[in-house]
Design a protein around this motif. Sequence first.
Motif, mmCIF file in Angstrom:
data_model
loop_
_atom_site.group_PDB
_atom_site.id
_atom_site.type_symbol
_atom_site.label_atom_id
_atom_site.label_comp_id
_atom_site.label_asym_id
_atom_site.label_seq_id
_atom_site.Cartn_x
_atom_site.Cartn_y
_atom_site.Cartn_z
ATOM 1 N N MET A 1 0.814 -1.209 0.000
ATOM 2 C CA MET A 1 0.000 0.000 0.000
ATOM 3 C C MET A 1 0.849 1.260 0.000
ATOM 4 N N LYS A 2 0.185 2.388 -0.236
ATOM 5 C CA LYS A 2 0.878 3.668 -0.278
ATOM 6 C C LYS A 2 1.475 4.018 1.079
ATOM 7 N N LYS A 3 2.483 4.861 1.051
ATOM 8 C CA LYS A 3 3.149 5.288 2.271
ATOM 9 C C LYS A 3 3.071 6.812 2.382
ATOM 10 N N PRO A 4 2.499 7.335 3.460
ATOM 11 C CA PRO A 4 1.924 6.588 4.583
ATOM 12 C C PRO A 4 0.522 6.079 4.272
ATOM 13 N N HIS A 5 0.208 4.905 4.810
ATOM 14 C CA HIS A 5 -1.124 4.330 4.681
ATOM 15 C C HIS A 5 -1.964 4.891 5.823
ATOM 16 N N VAL A 6 -3.011 5.628 5.477
ATOM 17 C CA VAL A 6 -3.821 6.320 6.489
ATOM 18 C C VAL A 6 -5.065 5.499 6.801
ATOM 19 N N MET A 7 -5.196 5.113 8.080
ATOM 20 C CA MET A 7 -6.348 4.346 8.538
ATOM 21 C C MET A 7 -7.182 5.228 9.473
ATOM 22 N N MET A 8 -8.482 5.298 9.226
ATOM 23 C CA MET A 8 -9.388 5.999 10.125
ATOM 24 C C MET A 8 -10.232 4.947 10.839
ATOM 25 N N VAL A 9 -10.153 4.915 12.157
ATOM 26 C CA VAL A 9 -10.853 3.897 12.947
ATOM 27 C C VAL A 9 -12.110 4.503 13.538
ATOM 28 N N ILE A 10 -13.257 3.875 13.245
ATOM 29 C CA ILE A 10 -14.541 4.400 13.688
ATOM 30 C C ILE A 10 -15.292 3.351 14.502
ATOM 31 N N GLY A 11 -16.357 3.790 15.165
ATOM 32 C CA GLY A 11 -17.171 2.878 15.968
ATOM 33 C C GLY A 11 -17.720 3.601 17.182
ATOM 34 N N VAL A 12 -18.792 3.084 17.751
ATOM 35 C CA VAL A 12 -19.392 3.723 18.919
ATOM 36 C C VAL A 12 -18.526 3.483 20.154
ATOM 37 N N ASN A 13 -18.742 4.287 21.179
ATOM 38 C CA ASN A 13 -17.978 4.122 22.419
ATOM 39 C C ASN A 13 -18.288 2.773 23.066
ATOM 40 N N GLY A 14 -17.258 2.185 23.663
ATOM 41 C CA GLY A 14 -17.446 0.948 24.410
ATOM 42 C C GLY A 14 -17.185 -0.325 23.632
ATOM 43 N N VAL A 15 -16.853 -0.221 22.349
ATOM 44 C CA VAL A 15 -16.640 -1.432 21.547
ATOM 45 C C VAL A 15 -15.189 -1.914 21.601
ATOM 46 N N GLY A 16 -14.304 -1.111 22.218
ATOM 47 C CA GLY A 16 -12.889 -1.487 22.280
ATOM 48 C C GLY A 16 -12.051 -0.832 21.206
ATOM 49 N N LYS A 17 -12.464 0.362 20.772
ATOM 50 C CA LYS A 17 -11.772 1.061 19.679
ATOM 51 C C LYS A 17 -10.346 1.448 20.070
ATOM 52 N N THR A 18 -10.193 2.052 21.257
ATOM 53 C CA THR A 18 -8.869 2.500 21.701
ATOM 54 C C THR A 18 -7.913 1.328 21.864
ATOM 55 N N THR A 19 -8.397 0.266 22.489
ATOM 56 C CA THR A 19 -7.567 -0.927 22.687
ATOM 57 C C THR A 19 -7.179 -1.549 21.345
ATOM 58 N N THR A 20 -8.114 -1.572 20.423
ATOM 59 C CA THR A 20 -7.829 -2.128 19.091
ATOM 60 C C THR A 20 -6.738 -1.333 18.389
ATOM 61 N N ASP B 1 -14.415 0.208 4.904
ATOM 62 C CA ASP B 1 -13.578 -0.638 4.041
ATOM 63 C C ASP B 1 -13.276 -1.988 4.674
ATOM 64 N N SER B 2 -13.231 -2.027 6.009
ATOM 65 C CA SER B 2 -12.929 -3.279 6.695
ATOM 66 C C SER B 2 -13.456 -3.222 8.127
ATOM 67 N N LEU B 3 -13.519 -4.384 8.754
ATOM 68 C CA LEU B 3 -14.090 -4.501 10.096
ATOM 69 C C LEU B 3 -13.127 -5.193 11.052
ATOM 70 N N VAL B 4 -13.258 -4.835 12.330
ATOM 71 C CA VAL B 4 -12.600 -5.565 13.414
ATOM 72 C C VAL B 4 -13.688 -5.990 14.380
ATOM 73 N N LEU B 5 -13.733 -7.263 14.701
ATOM 74 C CA LEU B 5 -14.721 -7.786 15.641
ATOM 75 C C LEU B 5 -14.030 -8.050 16.975
ATOM 76 N N THR B 6 -14.455 -7.336 18.021
ATOM 77 C CA THR B 6 -13.823 -7.470 19.339
ATOM 78 C C THR B 6 -14.707 -8.273 20.289
ATOM 79 N N LYS B 7 -14.104 -8.627 21.428
ATOM 80 C CA LYS B 7 -14.815 -9.310 22.520
ATOM 81 C C LYS B 7 -15.447 -10.617 22.064
ATOM 82 N N LEU B 8 -14.721 -11.328 21.211
ATOM 83 C CA LEU B 8 -15.211 -12.612 20.717
ATOM 84 C C LEU B 8 -14.886 -13.682 21.759
ATOM 85 N N ASP B 9 -15.644 -13.631 22.859
ATOM 86 C CA ASP B 9 -15.430 -14.604 23.929
ATOM 87 C C ASP B 9 -16.623 -15.546 23.981
ATOM 88 N N GLY B 10 -16.721 -16.315 25.047
ATOM 89 C CA GLY B 10 -17.770 -17.325 25.140
ATOM 90 C C GLY B 10 -19.175 -16.776 25.183
#
Length: 395
Positions: free
Chosen positions: A192-211, A343-352
């Motif tokens: 990919m291009k340099k720098p590759h710029v990623m914008m991370v979105i999502g509601v509060n409490g989903v684990g955005k900062t930790t991700t 463009d893409s997704l991250v699924l967090t808290k995939l526990d039991g």
Amino acid sequence: MDFNTLLQKLTHALIPVKAILEDLAERAATALPALAPYKGILWWMIPATAVILILLLLVISAALKTPKVPMKEGETDRELSTPTQTPPILTSTAADPGVLNSLKSGLSKTRTALSSGVDALFKGGQTLDDDLLEELEELLITSDIGVRTTMEIIETLSEKASEISTSAELKTALKALLLERISFDVPNKITMKKPHVMMVIGVNGVGKTTTIGKLATRFVREGKKVIIVAGDTFRAAASEQLTIWAERSGAEIVRHKDNSDPAAVAFDGVQAAVARDADIVIIDTAGRLHTKKNLMEELKKIRRSVSNIIADAPHETLMVVDATTGQNALTQAQLFHEAVGIDSLVLTKLDGTAKGGIVIGITSTLGVPLTYIGVGEQADDLRPFDAEEFADALL
């Protein structure tokens, strides 16, 4: 030579020096009448001040001197710029049996309901008729696969009903249909291009900062220069948390004071990335605003801001969703996708406790790939998504 004799010789040798200092003191008192009362002590204050200044300069020099990292054979000389050491490069998780076990554990609730439910359908020698398909439809919907995706799967299975007579055959057919909906060709970030710029979105409490912190850790381990941009200026703890993650991972961070304009922070972050020749920029964004401003409009403003520096930035808009929220995650993803595009997704808290079927629901409905899944709290527990592993763990 005894001490008295030595003292007499030193005193005799210093007489010319004393005379010079007394002459300097006399001139200073003449130039500055206010010093006249102190003329008698000025002569020895001059060398004393000089000694103090020299000592002070030595202390400052020692404090500013950067310690060296002990070099190993074959390494070049380098200075220790941060107290953290770069961890070893991550190896592929494909050969690690622990990955599949973690995934199975995280999907245990869905796996138990779905796999056991499919087995139960064929008890008593039933065939795949309309009644059984109706039961399967209910099973898929309650697994959070989604109504639309479920109806598509049921329609396809009904056409192949004559070829399916056992639970094993149904699982094989079902797995193939699920794979069709979660398998995507994801570009390699190395190309990919340099720098590759990623914008991370999502509601509060989903684990955005930790991700973001975990992503930064992964990229730094891969040898990339990463800049984190603390764009969630409306949540008091967001910048502090990202600063800690930056220190841990070895990434750099760009942040402003609380309640600053997020678009301005993003602009400065991307500008810094260009100037510092960074490989990847990860921009954090607000999940909720403490003002009357519309969240989606704020995200659009950030996109426009960074595109002023790099025309096609952000190159990737990544949404973080919480697996435990079920169909709410799909609703959130649809709203964000309509507003700013995902463009893409991250699924967090995939526990039991999670319903992993939501992966199929979101990716199938939006046509957006899932790139990472979170199966634990540690940095290494954010793993690249493998569709076949996921399907195996689900059924």
